[in-house]
Design a protein around this motif. Structure first.
Motif, mmCIF file in Angstrom:
data_model
loop_
_atom_site.group_PDB
_atom_site.id
_atom_site.type_symbol
_atom_site.label_atom_id
_atom_site.label_comp_id
_atom_site.label_asym_id
_atom_site.label_seq_id
_atom_site.Cartn_x
_atom_site.Cartn_y
_atom_site.Cartn_z
ATOM 1 N N ILE A 29 0.844 -1.198 0.000
ATOM 2 C CA ILE A 29 0.000 0.000 0.000
ATOM 3 C C ILE A 29 0.876 1.244 0.000
ATOM 4 C CG2 ILE A 29 -1.694 1.329 1.332
ATOM 5 C CD1 ILE A 29 -2.882 -1.404 2.179
ATOM 6 N N GLY A 30 1.937 1.232 0.787
ATOM 7 C CA GLY A 30 2.856 2.368 0.823
ATOM 8 C C GLY A 30 3.470 2.658 -0.535
ATOM 9 N N ALA A 31 3.806 1.614 -1.282
ATOM 10 C CA ALA A 31 4.394 1.803 -2.614
ATOM 11 C C ALA A 31 3.381 2.401 -3.585
ATOM 12 C CB ALA A 31 4.921 0.475 -3.149
ATOM 13 N N PHE A 37 1.701 8.820 7.625
ATOM 14 C CA PHE A 37 2.123 9.219 8.967
ATOM 15 C C PHE A 37 3.628 9.442 9.114
ATOM 16 C CE2 PHE A 37 -1.784 6.585 9.988
ATOM 17 C CZ PHE A 37 -2.612 7.686 10.081
ATOM 18 N N VAL A 38 4.319 9.714 8.055
ATOM 19 C CA VAL A 38 5.750 10.005 8.139
ATOM 20 C C VAL A 38 5.909 11.393 8.763
ATOM 21 C CG1 VAL A 38 7.856 10.398 6.820
ATOM 22 C CG2 VAL A 38 6.306 8.545 6.176
ATOM 23 N N GLY A 39 6.641 11.467 9.861
ATOM 24 C CA GLY A 39 6.883 12.750 10.512
ATOM 25 C C GLY A 39 5.712 13.296 11.307
ATOM 26 N N GLN A 40 4.668 12.494 11.498
ATOM 27 C CA GLN A 40 3.503 12.956 12.249
ATOM 28 C C GLN A 40 2.825 11.745 12.881
ATOM 29 O OE1 GLN A 40 0.257 14.583 9.863
ATOM 30 N NE2 GLN A 40 -0.105 16.123 11.442
ATOM 31 N N SER A 41 2.435 11.873 14.120
ATOM 32 C CA SER A 41 1.748 10.761 14.775
ATOM 33 C C SER A 41 0.328 10.649 14.234
ATOM 34 C CB SER A 41 1.698 10.980 16.290
ATOM 35 O OG SER A 41 0.759 11.996 16.602
ATOM 36 N N PRO A 42 -0.240 9.452 14.255
ATOM 37 C CA PRO A 42 -1.640 9.311 13.833
ATOM 38 C C PRO A 42 -2.589 10.214 14.620
ATOM 39 C CG PRO A 42 -0.585 7.163 13.904
ATOM 40 C CD PRO A 42 0.391 8.154 14.503
ATOM 41 N N ALA A 43 -2.349 10.362 15.911
ATOM 42 C CA ALA A 43 -3.223 11.219 16.729
ATOM 43 C C ALA A 43 -3.148 12.674 16.278
ATOM 44 C CB ALA A 43 -2.844 11.088 18.205
ATOM 45 N N VAL A 86 -8.266 7.495 -2.822
ATOM 46 C CA VAL A 86 -9.005 6.336 -2.329
ATOM 47 C C VAL A 86 -8.006 5.240 -1.996
ATOM 48 C CG1 VAL A 86 -9.410 5.415 -4.659
ATOM 49 C CG2 VAL A 86 -10.899 4.717 -2.779
ATOM 50 N N CYS A 87 -8.273 4.534 -0.911
ATOM 51 C CA CYS A 87 -7.431 3.402 -0.531
ATOM 52 C C CYS A 87 -8.312 2.319 0.084
ATOM 53 C CB CYS A 87 -6.365 3.829 0.481
ATOM 54 S SG CYS A 87 -5.376 2.446 1.113
ATOM 55 N N ASP A 153 9.869 8.552 -5.398
ATOM 56 C CA ASP A 153 8.766 7.971 -6.167
ATOM 57 C C ASP A 153 9.263 6.763 -6.954
ATOM 58 O OD1 ASP A 153 7.085 9.967 -5.291
ATOM 59 O OD2 ASP A 153 7.062 11.076 -7.178
ATOM 60 N N PRO A 154 8.478 5.684 -6.974
ATOM 61 C CA PRO A 154 8.892 4.491 -7.704
ATOM 62 C C PRO A 154 8.654 4.570 -9.207
ATOM 63 C CG PRO A 154 6.789 4.110 -6.645
ATOM 64 C CD PRO A 154 7.249 5.477 -6.220
ATOM 65 N N ALA A 155 7.901 5.582 -9.669
ATOM 66 C CA ALA A 155 7.550 5.671 -11.083
ATOM 67 C C ALA A 155 7.074 7.093 -11.380
ATOM 68 C CB ALA A 155 6.434 4.671 -11.397
ATOM 69 N N PRO A 156 6.934 7.425 -12.672
ATOM 70 C CA PRO A 156 6.327 8.720 -12.997
ATOM 71 C C PRO A 156 4.909 8.804 -12.428
ATOM 72 C CG PRO A 156 7.366 7.756 -14.937
ATOM 73 C CD PRO A 156 7.371 6.699 -13.861
#
Length: 178
Positions: A29-31, A37-43, A86-87, A153-156
């Motif tokens: 999903i991350g890819a 949540f990078v650099g920020q807590s979920p809360a 959407v996820c 980024d893994p792709a354009p």
């Protein structure tokens, strides 16, 4: 789009953060989606979402389960625009039309309830399943961005958009779209 599953959208709650975190940490999903949540807590993220004037997030409910989330980001009411996302976080449910149904509900919210004129999105060119979903809903390809080395980024990135008039015309032709 006949036969779409029935989904509901509801606001994000504190109890959803563990599920959102699990999806955020999933490498597949991350890819495809990037990390929330990078650099920020979920809360802190939830607190920011609750007070944001430019972002709205809903959880996707299907058959009594929370299975994903949708978002309107960068909402600009003056320009009538927003970015959509959407996820479906439960990968075992991919390919069942849940993402299409959830995106249809989100587009109804954006165009009918909020009265926006255009929504847009960014998707990696390697995410063929998502591109197919967006094209079925009427999105058009608008441009291509080179991969960002800063974000790794893994792709354009493909830029796509959908106008309110195109969405409403499509809904009249295909009433199953929410």
């Amino acid at each position: 789009m006949p036969g779409l599953p029935r989904v509901g959208l509801r606001p994000v709650e504190q109890a959803d953060l563990a599920l959102l975190s699990r999806w955020d940490e999933d490498p597949v999903i991350g890819a495809l989606m990037g990390r929330r949540f990078v650099g920020q807590s979920p809360a802190q993220w939830l607190e920011d979402v609750r007070h944001s004037r430019t972002s709205r997030v809903w959880m996707i409910e299907w058959e009594g389960r929370t299975v994903g989330e949708v978002e309107l980001a960068q909402v600009n009411r003056r320009a009538g625009t927003a970015e959509v996302r959407v996820c479906v976080g439960e990968k075992a449910l991919w390919g069942r039309g849940i993402g299409t149904a959830a995106m249809s509900a989100l587009l109804n919210e954006a165009f009918v309830v909020m009265g926006l004129e255009t929504v847009y999105l960014r998707v990696f060119t390697t995410n063929l399943r998502a591109i197919g979903l967006y094209e079925r809903l009427g999105f058009r390809r608008e441009g291509l961005l080179a991969p960002s080395s800063r974000r790794a980024d893994p792709a354009p990135v493909l830029l796509m958009n959908l106008s309110r008039s195109r969405w409403l015309a499509r809904k009249r032709r295909e009433p199953a779209l929410c």
